[in-house]
Design an enzyme around this catalytic site. Sequence first.
Site, mmCIF file in Angstrom:
data_model
loop_
_atom_site.group_PDB
_atom_site.id
_atom_site.type_symbol
_atom_site.label_atom_id
_atom_site.label_comp_id
_atom_site.label_asym_id
_atom_site.label_seq_id
_atom_site.Cartn_x
_atom_site.Cartn_y
_atom_site.Cartn_z
ATOM 1 N N SER A 121 39.435 43.006 32.627
ATOM 2 C CA SER A 121 38.392 42.261 33.339
ATOM 3 C C SER A 121 37.134 42.180 32.484
ATOM 4 O O SER A 121 36.334 41.269 32.651
ATOM 5 C CB SER A 121 37.984 42.989 34.622
ATOM 6 O OG SER A 121 39.074 43.302 35.399
ATOM 7 N N HIS A 142 43.849 37.064 33.245
ATOM 8 C CA HIS A 142 43.053 37.856 34.194
ATOM 9 C C HIS A 142 43.460 37.499 35.619
ATOM 10 O O HIS A 142 43.030 36.481 36.171
ATOM 11 C CB HIS A 142 41.559 37.597 33.958
ATOM 12 C CG HIS A 142 40.679 38.454 34.798
ATOM 13 N ND1 HIS A 142 39.586 37.975 35.472
ATOM 14 C CD2 HIS A 142 40.745 39.772 35.105
ATOM 15 C CE1 HIS A 142 39.014 38.953 36.142
ATOM 16 N NE2 HIS A 142 39.703 40.056 35.935
ATOM 17 N N GLU A 154 42.708 33.610 35.275
ATOM 18 C CA GLU A 154 41.897 33.097 34.171
ATOM 19 C C GLU A 154 42.665 33.352 32.867
ATOM 20 O O GLU A 154 43.061 34.490 32.596
ATOM 21 C CB GLU A 154 40.536 33.791 34.146
ATOM 22 C CG GLU A 154 39.649 33.360 35.315
ATOM 23 C CD GLU A 154 38.341 34.135 35.408
ATOM 24 O OE1 GLU A 154 37.310 33.520 35.709
ATOM 25 O OE2 GLU A 154 38.352 35.372 35.188
ATOM 26 N N ASN A 192 33.899 36.478 37.527
ATOM 27 C CA ASN A 192 33.067 37.687 37.609
ATOM 28 C C ASN A 192 31.646 37.441 37.116
ATOM 29 O O ASN A 192 30.708 38.109 37.548
ATOM 30 C CB ASN A 192 33.720 38.848 36.863
ATOM 31 C CG ASN A 192 34.891 39.401 37.659
ATOM 32 O OD1 ASN A 192 34.998 39.145 38.864
ATOM 33 N ND2 ASN A 192 35.769 40.121 37.007
HETATM 34 N N1 LIG Z 1 41.914 46.467 40.377
HETATM 35 C C1 LIG Z 1 41.410 45.242 40.271
HETATM 36 O O1 LIG Z 1 40.860 44.665 41.233
HETATM 37 C C2 LIG Z 1 41.514 44.483 38.969
HETATM 38 C C3 LIG Z 1 41.355 43.086 38.977
HETATM 39 C C4 LIG Z 1 41.520 42.381 37.781
HETATM 40 C C5 LIG Z 1 41.783 43.079 36.610
HETATM 41 N N2 LIG Z 1 41.904 44.453 36.622
HETATM 42 C C6 LIG Z 1 42.219 45.120 35.364
HETATM 43 O O2 LIG Z 1 43.614 45.440 35.360
HETATM 44 C C7 LIG Z 1 43.825 46.631 34.604
HETATM 45 C C8 LIG Z 1 44.536 47.662 35.470
HETATM 46 O O3 LIG Z 1 43.730 47.950 36.590
HETATM 47 P P1 LIG Z 1 44.319 48.625 37.914
HETATM 48 O O4 LIG Z 1 43.259 48.471 38.950
HETATM 49 O O5 LIG Z 1 45.694 48.144 38.174
HETATM 50 O O6 LIG Z 1 44.382 50.154 37.441
HETATM 51 P P2 LIG Z 1 45.173 51.350 38.128
HETATM 52 O O7 LIG Z 1 44.420 52.580 37.785
HETATM 53 O O8 LIG Z 1 45.464 51.046 39.563
HETATM 54 O O9 LIG Z 1 46.579 51.374 37.355
HETATM 55 C C9 LIG Z 1 46.691 51.676 35.998
HETATM 56 C C10 LIG Z 1 48.093 52.205 35.751
HETATM 57 O O10 LIG Z 1 48.275 52.367 34.340
HETATM 58 C C11 LIG Z 1 48.994 53.563 34.119
HETATM 59 N N3 LIG Z 1 48.767 53.980 32.742
HETATM 60 C C12 LIG Z 1 47.806 54.779 32.225
HETATM 61 N N4 LIG Z 1 47.953 54.857 30.882
HETATM 62 C C13 LIG Z 1 49.029 54.093 30.558
HETATM 63 C C14 LIG Z 1 49.683 53.786 29.351
HETATM 64 N N5 LIG Z 1 49.262 54.268 28.184
HETATM 65 N N6 LIG Z 1 50.769 52.977 29.399
HETATM 66 C C15 LIG Z 1 51.219 52.472 30.578
HETATM 67 N N7 LIG Z 1 50.627 52.733 31.762
HETATM 68 C C16 LIG Z 1 49.554 53.534 31.741
HETATM 69 C C17 LIG Z 1 48.500 54.518 35.194
HETATM 70 O O11 LIG Z 1 49.445 55.567 35.411
HETATM 71 C C18 LIG Z 1 48.366 53.582 36.390
HETATM 72 O O12 LIG Z 1 49.580 53.509 37.126
HETATM 73 C C19 LIG Z 1 42.440 47.076 34.115
HETATM 74 O O13 LIG Z 1 42.224 46.554 32.836
HETATM 75 C C20 LIG Z 1 41.500 46.432 35.126
HETATM 76 O O14 LIG Z 1 40.218 46.228 34.624
HETATM 77 C C21 LIG Z 1 41.795 45.164 37.782
#
Ligand SMILES: NC(=O)c1ccc[n+]([C@@H]2O[C@H](COP(=O)([O-])OP(=O)(O)OC[C@H]3O[C@@H](n4cnc5c(N)ncnc54)[C@H](O)[C@@H]3O)[C@@H](O)[C@H]2O)c1
Length: 297
Positions: A121, A142, A154, A192
Amino acid sequence: MAVQKIAVLGSGTMGHGIAQAAIVAGFEVALFDISQAMLDKAGETVRGNIDKHFIAKGKVTEEQGRDILSCLKLNTDMQKAVSDADFVIEAVPESLDLKKKVFADLDRFCQPHAVFATNTSVMSVTAIAGATQRVDRCIGTHFFNPAAVMKLVEVVTPIGVSAATIDIAVAVLKKMGKTPVKVKDVPGFIVNRLLGLLYQECAQIVLEGTATAQEVDTAMRLGANHPMGPCELADFGGFDVIQMAQDATYEYTHRQRDRLNILYRKMIEAGRLGRKNGKGFYDYHEDGTKTAFTIFT
Ligand SMILES: NC(=O)c1ccc[n+]([C@@H]2O[C@H](COP(=O)([O-])OP(=O)(O)OC[C@H]3O[C@@H](n4cnc5c(N)ncnc54)[C@H](O)[C@@H]3O)[C@@H](O)[C@H]2O)c1
């Protein structure tokens, strides 16, 4: 290149939703996580969603539902998960070092034709792509939360990405039923960056006592037809996430108005992160209700 196999890295909030959208679209998906517990939870959630939103609603038969689920393979071995993937979507935690490491590993483990997409993000897609020897085949996709449902993705185009890679990403996303919108690799992208202004201003209105969070939310729901008020939306996104996004935007624009509003810093200091810990502009209760939080007594 026609994409058939997708690998999704990280099975958390975003990863499992992306994987779900991909199997429903007919892709074979390998979902990788370093945590077996997260993978198990993701598998259960996707199974539950297919049952509830597809089979129970008659969108697919029970047999078709099983076929869809059989396209999802859970894996804690990254090399196995990605070695035959045509398209990889990374959704690991928001850390530039981690994402660069993951992309460098992908570069070693994947086939030469494979395209790598990051769901970051906030981080620079250009910097993440720079950890590989295939900058032309790296891109940002995204997704929005919940990823299985939200239509917009995106498509973030870093310096050096090829037109062919953009076409591949757009085709994959369209097949997933998404609406891709192209944007250059600048902090905040489109959504965003604009939401950031709303978050900043609603916090300022509350901070200066012009109106309460509840009044701001009611006003924007009824006056601007927003489905959620800005304070509710800020709670949903999480103040720590807003802080990261706003700091990155400010570093890029150096505009005073993009500087994180002090109210978010204070709320974070007070242990209030939004809905994720039940404490934001509102207090969220176990029975699903919420009440206004008095910020200043
Ligand atoms: N949550 C949101 O609303 C949202 C929206 C858009 C983008 N994002 C982006 O998406 C990405 C993930 O966010 P999220 O909210 O799903 O996070 P999250 O914490 O819910 O999930 C992350 C997952 O990655 C795993 N993980 C950690 N290290 C790892 C590795 N080396 N290899 C594989 N898996 C690994 C963790 O165990 C966990 O299950 C981030 O970059 C975040 O900025 C999040």
